[in-house]
Design a protein around this motif. Structure first.
Motif, short mmCIF file in Angstrom:
data_model
loop_
_atom_site.label_atom_id
_atom_site.label_comp_id
_atom_site.label_asym_id
_atom_site.label_seq_id
_atom_site.Cartn_x
_atom_site.Cartn_y
_atom_site.Cartn_z
N SER A 125 -1.00 -21.89 -8.11
CA SER A 125 -0.41 -20.69 -8.70
C SER A 125 -1.46 -19.69 -9.18
CB SER A 125 0.49 -21.08 -9.88
OG SER A 125 -0.25 -21.75 -10.88
N PHE A 126 -2.75 -20.02 -8.98
CA PHE A 126 -3.82 -19.13 -9.42
C PHE A 126 -4.04 -18.02 -8.39
CE2 PHE A 126 -4.85 -23.22 -11.45
CZ PHE A 126 -4.92 -22.82 -12.76
N ASN A 127 -4.74 -16.98 -8.82
CA ASN A 127 -4.99 -15.82 -7.98
C ASN A 127 -6.45 -15.82 -7.54
OD1 ASN A 127 -4.59 -13.39 -6.66
ND2 ASN A 127 -4.80 -12.15 -8.50
N PHE A 128 -6.74 -16.45 -6.40
CA PHE A 128 -8.11 -16.58 -5.91
C PHE A 128 -8.46 -15.44 -4.97
CE2 PHE A 128 -7.90 -20.52 -7.87
CZ PHE A 128 -8.95 -21.37 -7.58
N HIS A 129 -9.59 -14.78 -5.23
CA HIS A 129 -10.13 -13.77 -4.33
C HIS A 129 -11.36 -14.33 -3.63
CE1 HIS A 129 -8.08 -11.48 -7.50
NE2 HIS A 129 -7.99 -10.46 -6.69
N PRO A 130 -11.59 -13.99 -2.38
CA PRO A 130 -12.89 -14.28 -1.77
C PRO A 130 -13.92 -13.30 -2.30
CG PRO A 130 -11.52 -13.10 -0.21
CD PRO A 130 -10.67 -13.35 -1.43
N TYR A 143 -17.55 -15.80 0.67
CA TYR A 143 -17.51 -17.02 -0.13
C TYR A 143 -16.09 -17.19 -0.64
CZ TYR A 143 -22.53 -16.23 0.06
OH TYR A 143 -23.81 -16.00 0.50
N ALA A 144 -15.50 -18.36 -0.41
CA ALA A 144 -14.11 -18.58 -0.79
C ALA A 144 -13.95 -19.99 -1.32
CB ALA A 144 -13.19 -18.36 0.40
N ALA A 145 -12.91 -20.18 -2.14
CA ALA A 145 -12.72 -21.47 -2.79
C ALA A 145 -11.23 -21.78 -2.89
CB ALA A 145 -13.36 -21.46 -4.18
N SER A 185 2.94 -17.63 5.17
CA SER A 185 4.26 -17.79 4.56
C SER A 185 4.17 -17.93 3.05
CB SER A 185 4.98 -19.01 5.15
OG SER A 185 4.22 -20.18 4.91
N SER A 186 2.94 -17.91 2.51
CA SER A 186 2.74 -18.05 1.07
C SER A 186 2.36 -16.70 0.46
CB SER A 186 1.65 -19.09 0.78
OG SER A 186 0.40 -18.67 1.29
N PRO A 187 2.48 -16.57 -0.86
CA PRO A 187 2.23 -15.28 -1.52
C PRO A 187 0.81 -14.76 -1.31
CG PRO A 187 3.38 -16.76 -3.01
CD PRO A 187 2.98 -17.59 -1.83
N ILE A 188 0.72 -13.44 -1.22
CA ILE A 188 -0.57 -12.75 -1.17
C ILE A 188 -0.65 -11.90 -2.43
CG2 ILE A 188 -2.04 -11.14 0.09
CD1 ILE A 188 -0.45 -11.91 2.62
N ILE A 243 -8.19 -11.07 4.02
CA ILE A 243 -7.01 -11.38 3.23
C ILE A 243 -6.96 -12.89 2.99
CG2 ILE A 243 -4.49 -11.33 3.15
CD1 ILE A 243 -4.62 -8.86 5.00
N GLN A 244 -6.77 -13.29 1.73
CA GLN A 244 -6.61 -14.70 1.39
C GLN A 244 -5.28 -14.89 0.69
OE1 GLN A 244 -9.86 -16.51 -0.76
NE2 GLN A 244 -8.73 -18.38 -1.17
N SER A 245 -4.47 -15.81 1.18
CA SER A 245 -3.17 -16.11 0.59
C SER A 245 -3.30 -17.26 -0.39
CB SER A 245 -2.16 -16.47 1.67
OG SER A 245 -2.51 -17.70 2.28
N GLN A 246 -2.28 -17.44 -1.21
CA GLN A 246 -2.29 -18.56 -2.14
C GLN A 246 -2.20 -19.89 -1.41
OE1 GLN A 246 0.54 -18.14 -5.32
NE2 GLN A 246 -0.41 -16.28 -6.10
N GLY A 247 -1.66 -19.87 -0.19
CA GLY A 247 -1.61 -21.09 0.60
C GLY A 247 -2.95 -21.52 1.15
#
Length: 385
Positions: free
Chosen positions: A62-67, A75-77, A356-359, A372-376
């Motif tokens: 449910s967190f909002n991760f940005h690359p 760099y992404a996590a 299919s997951s939130p952006i 673009i990185q989604s929550q999925g």
């Protein structure tokens, strides 16, 4: 400033209200909806986002991760502790490491050092080969992405401390303590780095300001809105989202408050008007864009705040942070769609299904690509045409 703790009774009450207030913001993650989202209107694509590459980073829950982009790398996590460096052009993984604990937010990087923060408040730093450099516990939960710039890793803790750590050793270089407010939202407060000199960020109570990277000193602070209403939840008006900047103009928006723009050097506001947003602002040369809790997307004139247009076609679709690039405004929604709006009039120009997951995180423009990185956990690069 010196931090003075509140009595336990007041602390418990504030915690309860913060939890209630946080529920107000759940809609932005797409996890719980109280309103039926608008049906998608048919669009004849007049703008194209062609897929270039994609990678599975892992879910952010449910967190909002940005690359983070630095040089020719991304760099992404993920929430589970995966941290990866990818080639910007190809998406190939250069290296991948497993952080010893779960992460609460995405990485920060300057291309030399990459930093992440665990849910237990431990900062882990890695060099550009993926080798672990150091780890330091900051003694508080962290929901804001670290900034790595000017030889400093800046950590913003949930207890209102800004901590500057030496990027090579993790030694504390400075600390800036904000006065604790009676009530604030339990969310990440975005930080915008400007060169290797300062960061701009929002504060509780409708204020935002600029902090020097060298010593943590406050350069300027300006109010953008003021509390109003009778209940404590009604009076919440924190500037939680990362401010935006174009040229010498910086813009910010508060939750249950105002949107406004001012001079980046001084923080003096040129204009402001009533508005509420937790997804922040995006800017072009002449306009500033934001979306409210109903997912109405609005454009204002940067020079005086005149409303240019408002698009209501995405009502209650829980749109995320936006990106102004070229002639379009890109914004994702809770169902994994990315919408392209014409910056001049708000017309819907195109739509793609990223996932299919939130952006909720803003798309990033880098190296001629849109990331673009989604929550999925799907991270993809697109070529805009």
């Amino acid at each position: 400033m010196r931090f003075t703790s509140k009595p336990m009774q007041q602390w418990l009450r504030a915690t309860l209200v913060m939890s209630m207030a946080a529920a107000v913001l759940v809609g932005c993650s797409g996890n719980s909806r109280t309103h039926k989202p608008a049906e998608l209107v048919k669009v004849s694509n007049q703008f194209d986002l062609s897929p270039v590459w994609s990678a599975n980073i892992g879910s952010s829950e449910s967190f909002n991760f940005h690359p983070a982009v630095a040089g020719d790398a991304v760099y992404a996590a993920s929430n589970r502790g995966n941290l990866a460096k990818l080639d910007l052009k190809t998406g190939n993984k250069v290296w991948e490491v497993s952080v010893p604990d779960r992460l609460s937010i995405g990485p920060g990087s300057d291309g030399r050092v990459t930093a992440v923060v665990t849910t237990k408040g431990t900062v882990y730093a890695y060099d550009d080969t993926g080798k672990a450099l150091w780890n330091v516990n900051v003694g508080s939960e962290v929901l804001t992405e670290p900034v790595v710039a000017g030889g400093v890793v800046v950590i913003r803790a949930l207890d209102n401390r800004f901590i500057g750590l030496d990027e090579l050793t993790g030694a504390r270089k400075w600390i800036y303590q904000r006065q604790q407010t009676a009530l604030s939202l339990r969310v990440g407060y975005g930080m915008l780095a400007i060169g290797n000199e300062v960061i701009v960020t929002g504060f509780a109570g409708g204020r935002f300001g600029m902090i020097a990277l060298a010593n943590g000193g406050l350069v300027w602070e300006s109010p953008i809105s003021f509390p109003k209403g009778f209940s404590e939840i009604e009076r919440l008006n924190d500037v939680t989202a990362k401010p935006s900047m174009q040229g010498e103009i910086i813009c910010a928006v508060s939750y249950q408050g105002r949107v406004g723009c001012g001079q980046a050097r001084t923080g003096n506001l040129i204009w402001f008007k009533d508005y509420s947003s937790y997804t922040g602002t995006a800017q072009s040369a002449e306009m500033v864009f934001s979306s409210n809790e109903k997912s109405y997307v609005t454009a204002f004139a940067t020079k005086d705040g005149t409303q240019i247009w408002e698009n209501t076609q995405l009502t209650f679709r829980d749109v995320g942070e936006s990106l102004a690039v070229g002639r379009v405004l890109l914004v994702g929604d809770a169902e994994g769609y990315v919408h392209a709006l014409d910056q001049s009039n708000g017309e819907m120009l195109a739509r793609i299904r990223h996932d299919s997951s939130p952006i909720s995180a803003a798309p990033i423009s880098a190296g001629g690509l849109i990331l673009i990185q989604s929550q999925g956990g799907k991270l993809a690069a697109y070529s805009p045409k």
